[in-house]
Design a protein around this motif. Structure first.
Motif, mmCIF file in Angstrom:
data_model
loop_
_atom_site.group_PDB
_atom_site.id
_atom_site.type_symbol
_atom_site.label_atom_id
_atom_site.label_comp_id
_atom_site.label_asym_id
_atom_site.label_seq_id
_atom_site.Cartn_x
_atom_site.Cartn_y
_atom_site.Cartn_z
ATOM 1 N N LEU A 193 1.226 -11.044 0.948
ATOM 2 C CA LEU A 193 0.092 -11.915 0.651
ATOM 3 C C LEU A 193 -0.066 -13.005 1.713
ATOM 4 C CD1 LEU A 193 0.224 -12.349 -3.230
ATOM 5 C CD2 LEU A 193 -1.145 -10.747 -1.870
ATOM 6 N N ILE A 194 1.036 -13.565 2.163
ATOM 7 C CA ILE A 194 0.978 -14.580 3.217
ATOM 8 C C ILE A 194 0.341 -13.996 4.478
ATOM 9 C CG2 ILE A 194 2.394 -15.977 4.781
ATOM 10 C CD1 ILE A 194 4.406 -16.166 2.351
ATOM 11 N N ALA A 195 0.736 -12.788 4.830
ATOM 12 C CA ALA A 195 0.158 -12.127 6.010
ATOM 13 C C ALA A 195 -1.324 -11.832 5.805
ATOM 14 C CB ALA A 195 0.927 -10.848 6.316
ATOM 15 N N GLN A 196 -1.727 -11.484 4.593
ATOM 16 C CA GLN A 196 -3.142 -11.249 4.317
ATOM 17 C C GLN A 196 -3.957 -12.526 4.487
ATOM 18 O OE1 GLN A 196 -4.268 -8.917 0.850
ATOM 19 N NE2 GLN A 196 -2.214 -8.069 0.717
ATOM 20 N N LEU A 197 -3.426 -13.640 3.980
ATOM 21 C CA LEU A 197 -4.116 -14.916 4.139
ATOM 22 C C LEU A 197 -4.204 -15.306 5.607
ATOM 23 C CD1 LEU A 197 -2.459 -16.672 1.092
ATOM 24 C CD2 LEU A 197 -4.917 -16.175 1.308
ATOM 25 N N SER A 198 -3.172 -15.022 6.361
ATOM 26 C CA SER A 198 -3.187 -15.314 7.796
ATOM 27 C C SER A 198 -4.174 -14.421 8.545
ATOM 28 C CB SER A 198 -1.787 -15.129 8.382
ATOM 29 O OG SER A 198 -0.872 -16.040 7.807
ATOM 30 N N ALA A 199 -4.371 -13.203 8.040
ATOM 31 C CA ALA A 199 -5.248 -12.238 8.710
ATOM 32 C C ALA A 199 -6.716 -12.448 8.385
ATOM 33 C CB ALA A 199 -4.835 -10.810 8.339
ATOM 34 N N GLY A 200 -7.028 -13.319 7.413
ATOM 35 C CA GLY A 200 -8.441 -13.593 7.142
ATOM 36 C C GLY A 200 -8.842 -13.651 5.689
ATOM 37 N N ALA A 201 -7.962 -13.255 4.755
ATOM 38 C CA ALA A 201 -8.315 -13.332 3.340
ATOM 39 C C ALA A 201 -8.528 -14.789 2.936
ATOM 40 C CB ALA A 201 -7.226 -12.701 2.481
ATOM 41 N N ASP A 202 -9.602 -15.050 2.184
ATOM 42 C CA ASP A 202 -9.869 -16.402 1.676
ATOM 43 C C ASP A 202 -9.035 -16.711 0.441
ATOM 44 O OD1 ASP A 202 -12.052 -17.128 3.490
ATOM 45 O OD2 ASP A 202 -13.186 -15.566 2.446
ATOM 46 N N MET A 203 -8.725 -15.685 -0.324
ATOM 47 C CA MET A 203 -7.934 -15.818 -1.539
ATOM 48 C C MET A 203 -7.300 -14.464 -1.832
ATOM 49 S SD MET A 203 -10.980 -15.973 -4.440
ATOM 50 C CE MET A 203 -9.849 -15.840 -5.838
ATOM 51 N N VAL A 204 -6.384 -14.428 -2.767
ATOM 52 C CA VAL A 204 -5.699 -13.176 -3.091
ATOM 53 C C VAL A 204 -5.610 -13.017 -4.602
ATOM 54 C CG1 VAL A 204 -4.356 -13.013 -0.959
ATOM 55 C CG2 VAL A 204 -3.443 -14.309 -2.892
ATOM 56 N N GLN A 205 -5.479 -11.774 -5.025
ATOM 57 C CA GLN A 205 -5.319 -11.467 -6.449
ATOM 58 C C GLN A 205 -4.036 -10.678 -6.661
ATOM 59 O OE1 GLN A 205 -8.644 -10.690 -8.986
ATOM 60 N NE2 GLN A 205 -7.746 -8.844 -9.865
ATOM 61 N N ILE A 206 -3.330 -11.026 -7.719
ATOM 62 C CA ILE A 206 -2.124 -10.309 -8.138
ATOM 63 C C ILE A 206 -2.498 -9.433 -9.323
ATOM 64 C CG2 ILE A 206 0.226 -10.524 -9.006
ATOM 65 C CD1 ILE A 206 0.277 -13.343 -7.738
ATOM 66 N N PHE A 207 -2.399 -8.126 -9.141
ATOM 67 C CA PHE A 207 -2.742 -7.178 -10.201
ATOM 68 C C PHE A 207 -1.495 -6.874 -11.035
ATOM 69 C CE2 PHE A 207 -6.351 -6.432 -7.427
ATOM 70 C CZ PHE A 207 -7.380 -6.145 -8.313
ATOM 71 N N GLU A 208 -1.422 -7.475 -12.204
ATOM 72 C CA GLU A 208 -0.359 -7.146 -13.167
ATOM 73 C C GLU A 208 -0.965 -6.174 -14.169
ATOM 74 O OE1 GLU A 208 2.801 -6.644 -13.629
ATOM 75 O OE2 GLU A 208 3.456 -8.755 -13.675
ATOM 76 N N SER A 209 -1.153 -4.942 -13.723
ATOM 77 C CA SER A 209 -1.905 -3.958 -14.497
ATOM 78 C C SER A 209 -1.172 -3.463 -15.729
ATOM 79 C CB SER A 209 -2.254 -2.762 -13.598
ATOM 80 O OG SER A 209 -2.963 -3.191 -12.448
ATOM 81 N N TRP A 210 0.154 -3.674 -15.783
ATOM 82 C CA TRP A 210 0.951 -3.166 -16.890
ATOM 83 C C TRP A 210 1.663 -4.302 -17.632
ATOM 84 C CZ3 TRP A 210 -0.132 1.330 -18.750
ATOM 85 C CH2 TRP A 210 -0.672 2.308 -17.914
ATOM 86 N N ALA A 211 0.904 -5.387 -17.889
ATOM 87 C CA ALA A 211 1.462 -6.485 -18.684
ATOM 88 C C ALA A 211 1.496 -6.151 -20.168
ATOM 89 C CB ALA A 211 0.651 -7.761 -18.453
ATOM 90 N N LEU A 212 0.877 -5.065 -20.557
ATOM 91 C CA LEU A 212 0.861 -4.647 -21.952
ATOM 92 C C LEU A 212 2.154 -3.915 -22.324
ATOM 93 C CD1 LEU A 212 -1.549 -1.569 -22.230
ATOM 94 C CD2 LEU A 212 -0.835 -2.561 -20.079
ATOM 95 N N ASN A 213 2.332 -3.684 -23.621
ATOM 96 C CA ASN A 213 3.484 -2.942 -24.164
ATOM 97 C C ASN A 213 4.825 -3.639 -23.938
ATOM 98 O OD1 ASN A 213 1.917 -0.707 -25.098
ATOM 99 N ND2 ASN A 213 1.816 0.053 -23.008
ATOM 100 N N LEU A 214 4.795 -4.956 -23.785
ATOM 101 C CA LEU A 214 6.036 -5.714 -23.590
ATOM 102 C C LEU A 214 6.197 -6.709 -24.727
ATOM 103 C CD1 LEU A 214 5.761 -6.534 -19.768
ATOM 104 C CD2 LEU A 214 7.156 -4.741 -20.831
ATOM 105 N N ASP A 215 7.415 -6.797 -25.263
ATOM 106 C CA ASP A 215 7.655 -7.865 -26.228
ATOM 107 C C ASP A 215 7.712 -9.197 -25.481
ATOM 108 O OD1 ASP A 215 10.361 -8.376 -25.313
ATOM 109 O OD2 ASP A 215 11.064 -6.694 -26.529
#
Length: 345
Positions: A193-215
């Motif tokens: 993510l740090i490298a993406q921001l350095s390469a030109g990304a204005d912001m970043v998103q963290i995809f926690e696609s499997w946050a379900l099914n957890l106690d």
């Protein structure tokens, strides 16, 4: 609290806490199979991973939806599984089946090579630079990665499943090995993510696609703590980094996720009740979401009414309009155009 100075990018400003006259809009998987021009490039590229690692082609498909629609952001065309691929795990995408990985075990965990990961991901950073140079100045460029737990579920299970049982069992049976894997993924994902921001990304998103099914204990250990550590590592290098977290299926724990991880924006899945989200999230905390992708497929009055309900529900806080999960291939293009028109009214 003093509001930050506007950047001239409505979506980025919203993520930074500046409410807009109308919500900016982008669509998860907006560069994808519902677009005929994407399908043409995808066929030319060969494999899906080849497309992810081809800067010219990845730039082209990233920009395609912005040529059709008045979207407020471009999101890097890539995949969350470039991380295990860059670490040396076998990753391939089967037509009609999705990602297939050679599952790691306690014996093969040591074969992952973090020292080569950023070099292997160099084409992604080149893509970001190309997109940035081609993007209109008012548009936001979004980078992303998969959250450590979500990526680990594929690395351990070998493919996606409805309950991620293999990874959940691995974490319980081999806690030391699991902890080593999660630490590795936090570190490499932060570097990415740090490298993406350095390469030109204005912001970043963290995809926690499997946050379900957890106690709640597993959620705290597998989701909250790694996401918090990831955000802290990124901010140690880029103090003003703007970060969205998308904990799909977090349900009653979205309030804790927003408060404890340090993200600027929380993405809401389409099953999250609007009034509940508004009531449990900190006042003025930015939200993103959350139309059901199948409402977009069906279109018509029901889609328009629901979109208006979502806009109204979050009119008291910074809101980025989006779907509550990725757009699906059978989505009619005219419905996408109409949705964006509705939001921008």
């Amino acid at each position: 609290m003093t509001s930050p100075d506007p950047t001239g990018k409505p979506l980025l400003d919203t993520a930074r806490g500046i409410r807009q006259a109308r919500p900016p809009v982008w669509i998860m998987r907006q560069a994808g199979r519902y677009l005929p021009e994407y399908r043409q490039v995808r066929e030319k590229a060969g494999s899906f991973l080849d497309l992810c690692y081809a800067p010219e082609l990845a730039t082209e498909v990233t920009l395609q939806p912005l040529r059709r629609f008045d979207l407020d952001a471009a999101i890097l065309f890539s995949d969350i599984l470039v991380i295990p691929d860059a670490l040396g795990q076998s990753v391939r995408f089967e037509t009609g089946e999705g990602p297939v990985l050679e599952p790691i075990t306690t014996d093969t965990l040591g074969r992952l090579d973090p020292d080569m990961a950023m070099a292997n991901l160099a084409p992604v950073f080149e893509t970001l630079g190309r997109i940035k140079s081609a993007l209109a100045p008012e548009k936001t460029l979004i980078g992303f990665c998969g959250a450590p737990w979500t990526v680990a579920t594929y690395m351990i299970g070998g493919r996606g499943s409805s309950d991620q049982a293999a990874a959940r069992l691995f974490a319980l049976q081999y806690p030391d090995a699991f902890a080593r894997l999660m630490t590795l993924l936090v570190d490499v994902s932060a570097d990415y993510l740090i490298a993406q921001l350095s390469a030109g990304a204005d912001m970043v998103q963290i995809f926690e696609s499997w946050a379900l099914n957890l106690d709640e204990l597993a959620f705290e250990t597998y989701v909250l703590a790694p996401n918090k550590a990831l955000v802290e590592k990124v901010r140690a290098a880029v103090p003003d980094a703007v970060i969205t977290g998308f904990p799909r299926g977090a349900a009653g724990l979205i309030g804790r996720y927003a408060r404890e991880t340090g993200v600027n924006v929380i993405g809401l899945d389409y099953a999250t009740p609007l009034a509940f989200a508004d009531s449990v999230l900190p006042a003025q905390f930015a939200v993103q979401g959350n139309l059901d992708p199948l409402r977009l497929v069906a279109g018509g009055p029901q889609m328009e009414a629901r979109a208006q309900e979502i806009v109204e529900a979050f009119s008291n806080r910074p809101h980025i309009f989006n779907l509550g999960h990725g757009i699906v291939p059978q989505t009619p293009i005219e419905n996408v155009a109409r949705l964006i028109e509705i939001v921008k009214q």
